[in-house]
Design an enzyme around this catalytic site. Structure first.
Site, PDB file in Angstrom:
ATOM      1  N   ARG A  45       0.808  -1.226   0.000  1.00  0.00           N
ATOM      2  CA  ARG A  45       0.000   0.000   0.000  1.00  0.00           C
ATOM      3  C   ARG A  45       0.837   1.270   0.000  1.00  0.00           C
ATOM      4  NH1 ARG A  45      -4.570  -2.259   4.089  1.00  0.00           N
ATOM      5  NH2 ARG A  45      -2.761  -3.454   4.747  1.00  0.00           N
ATOM      6  N   GLU A 124       1.308 -22.724   6.815  1.00  0.00           N
ATOM      7  CA  GLU A 124       2.336 -23.204   7.757  1.00  0.00           C
ATOM      8  C   GLU A 124       2.886 -22.070   8.638  1.00  0.00           C
ATOM      9  OE1 GLU A 124       3.886 -26.658   8.086  1.00  0.00           O
ATOM     10  OE2 GLU A 124       4.043 -25.438   9.884  1.00  0.00           O
ATOM     11  N   ILE A 131       8.689 -23.102  12.746  1.00  0.00           N
ATOM     12  CA  ILE A 131       8.583 -24.542  13.038  1.00  0.00           C
ATOM     13  C   ILE A 131       7.570 -25.169  12.083  1.00  0.00           C
ATOM     14  CG2 ILE A 131       8.080 -26.281  14.799  1.00  0.00           C
ATOM     15  CD1 ILE A 131       8.424 -24.120  16.942  1.00  0.00           C
ATOM     16  N   GLU A 185       2.509  -8.421  17.354  1.00  0.00           N
ATOM     17  CA  GLU A 185       1.419  -8.134  16.405  1.00  0.00           C
ATOM     18  C   GLU A 185       1.242  -6.622  16.274  1.00  0.00           C
ATOM     19  OE1 GLU A 185      -0.403 -10.754  14.752  1.00  0.00           O
ATOM     20  OE2 GLU A 185       1.460 -11.529  15.521  1.00  0.00           O
ATOM     21  N   LYS A 200      -3.683 -19.534  17.147  1.00  0.00           N
ATOM     22  CA  LYS A 200      -2.808 -20.638  16.723  1.00  0.00           C
ATOM     23  C   LYS A 200      -3.284 -21.972  17.306  1.00  0.00           C
ATOM     24  CE  LYS A 200       1.078 -17.422  16.386  1.00  0.00           C
ATOM     25  NZ  LYS A 200       2.111 -16.743  17.174  1.00  0.00           N
TER      26      LYS A 200
HETATM   27  N1  HSE Z   1       3.289 -11.871  17.331  1.00  0.00           N
HETATM   28  C1  HSE Z   1       3.545 -13.247  17.039  1.00  0.00           C
HETATM   29  C2  HSE Z   1       4.423 -13.837  18.129  1.00  0.00           C
HETATM   30  C3  HSE Z   1       4.220 -13.339  15.684  1.00  0.00           C
HETATM   31  O1  HSE Z   1       5.017 -13.072  18.892  1.00  0.00           O
HETATM   32  O2  HSE Z   1       4.491 -15.048  18.245  1.00  0.00           O
HETATM   33  C4  HSE Z   1       4.294 -14.734  15.152  1.00  0.00           C
HETATM   34  O3  HSE Z   1       3.023 -15.281  14.952  1.00  0.00           O
END
Ligand code: HSE
Length: 431
Positions: A45, A124, A131, A185, A200
């Site tokens: 962007r 993945e 990992i 994040e 996750k």
């Molecule tokens: N913010 C995430 C972490 C990044 O610290 O694990 C990887 O998903």
């Protein structure tokens, strides 16, 4: 052979890392894929100037580009990213995404659309950074009934807890450093409140147990209330505090929970420090297996993005019916095992309370626990500081039903000789 053309949307930490890895390791990557992998279009962007690669500030131009075979979504979020992924799927493009929030919250719908279009959606890099845990569970453990899995699956949170324990550093300083290093994040509360780990965990649980993605049912507790005191008492008792995602199949259903957890320090996973992640998976045939590596950062995450690109490039000539199912189990074979409510789970507990330093208080607390059917494993009571009226009392319980423990805690908090709230942290032996 026809080169496979990639469009990368998003040129932040992971996007730039992916571009670097593809450029640097081009020969190895192409040799593994069996064809040349070419980055042909970038959607950024803010624009960019990259030699020989078309760049669009409108990321949807990448989804529309007839030359592109695989769209790599690295913009994050669940709104524009979802529209972008759905647009790419509608155009018959394969998708690689590192977006755990998108998969956890909208994966069921995305996979259904991809199935209809006959395209792959690979993710993945969405779980545990570098990992290859998705591949390990989906393919490597396909012969097992998976009994449980537990993981340190947020690098930022683990980095913070490690720095607090090893250097006594302040929570907010360490968080700022994790942001500067590109681990956190866009909204770091996702890291410290456990939302990122919950995203996750949901993905891992679906792969492990053949259940649809159910983000709304994960119990989530963050690390913001963990104090240096608790880290120290845990060590005295022989434990480390880690922020753990746990998914376990029980007679009542599947437990899905993310929370700070005391783990015996002798366990390998208790010694996973810094930004590293680790996932323990217990299969009925294989027994315990442990996967370890960098959970965040540009190139570790890019390593997984590129692995997905290679996987898709290899499968382009295969009949879509013969591809590995997105969530390990074939879509018609997913099951509706219920998710167990947090009150129904059973673990051991660490309790810390502030007790008035006078006879009988400890026995009152012990009586409440005993009445609730909760037995005590260990106790630490610290001598009073000069003139201090209250002393810290730390209790480690044996396994108990969460609802019984909560009820005991409210009775303890009502005691005249106990000040304030009781701190409660779950304990897992992981053995
Ligand atoms: N913010 C995430 C972490 C990044 O610290 O694990 C990887 O998903």
């Amino acid at each position: 052979m026809y080169p496979v053309k990639i469009g990368i949307c998003g040129l932040g930490t992971v996007g730039s890392g992916t571009l670097n890895v593809i450029t640097r390791n081009q020969a190895e990557i192409s040799a593994r894929a069996g064809c040349e992998i070419v980055v042909a279009h970038i959607g950024a962007r803010r624009g960019a100037d990259i030699d020989g690669i078309k760049v669009s500030t409108d990321i949807f131009a990448v989804a529309e580009d007839p030359d592109i075979d695989i769209l790599v979504e690295l913009i994050g979020g669940t709104t524009v990213a979802k529209d972008l992924v759905m647009a790419a799927i509608a155009k018959g493009k394969h998708v690689v995404t590192a977006n755990k929030a998108l998969i956890a919250e909208h994966g069921n719908e995305i996979f259904e659309a991809a199935e209809k279009s006959g395209v792959c959606v690979a993710f993945e890099s969405a779980v545990a950074g570098g990992i290859p845990i998705i591949k390990a569970i989906r393919e490597g453990l396909a012969g097992n009934k998976i009994e449980w899995l537990a993981g340190i699956i947020n690098g930022t949170g683990n980095f913070i807890l490690t720095e607090m324990r090893e250097k006594g550093r302040d929570f907010s300083d360490v968080l700022q450093e994790a942001q500067d290093l590109g681990y956190a994040e866009a909204d770091p509360t996702f890291d410290v409140e456990g939302i990122d780990a919950a995203h996750k965990l949901v993905i891992l649980a679906s792969l492990a147990f053949g259940i649809p993605l159910q983000f709304e049912k994960v119990y989530t507790e963050g690390i913001t209330k963990i104090s240096i005191e608790d880290v120290g008492y845990a060590e005295e008792l022989g434990y480390r505090i880690k922020h753990l995602g746990v998914a376990r199949k029980t007679d009542n259903g599947v437990e899905l929970r993310v929370h700070p957890t005391l783990i015996p320090e002798k366990r390998l996973i208790a010694n996973v420090n810094g930004v590293m992640n680790a996932v323990l998976v217990q299969g009925d045939a294989v027994g315990p297996t442990l996967y370890y590596g960098a959970g965040a950062g540009a190139e570790p995450t890019a390593s997984s993005v590129v692995a997905d690109i290679v996987d898709i490039a290899r499968s382009l000539s295969a009949d879509p019916k013969h591809r590995v199912p997105y969530l390990a189990f074939h879509p018609h074979a997913l099951n509706d095992t219920p998710i167990v409510g947090i009150n129904e789970i059973e673990t051991a507990y660490y309790l810390r309370m502030s007790a008035e330093d006078k006879p009988g208080v400890l026995s009152q607390v012990a009586q409440i626990l005993s009445d609730g059917g909760i037995s005590i494993e260990a106790i630490i009571q610290k001598p009073p500081a000069t003139l201090a009226e209250h002393v810290p009392l730390i209790i480690l319980t044996n396994r108990s039903l969460e609802s019984r423990l909560i009820s005991a805690i409210s009775k303890i908090e009502a005691l005249e000789n106990i000040a304030g709230e009781v701190t409660r942290i779950r304990v897992e032996s992981l053995g």
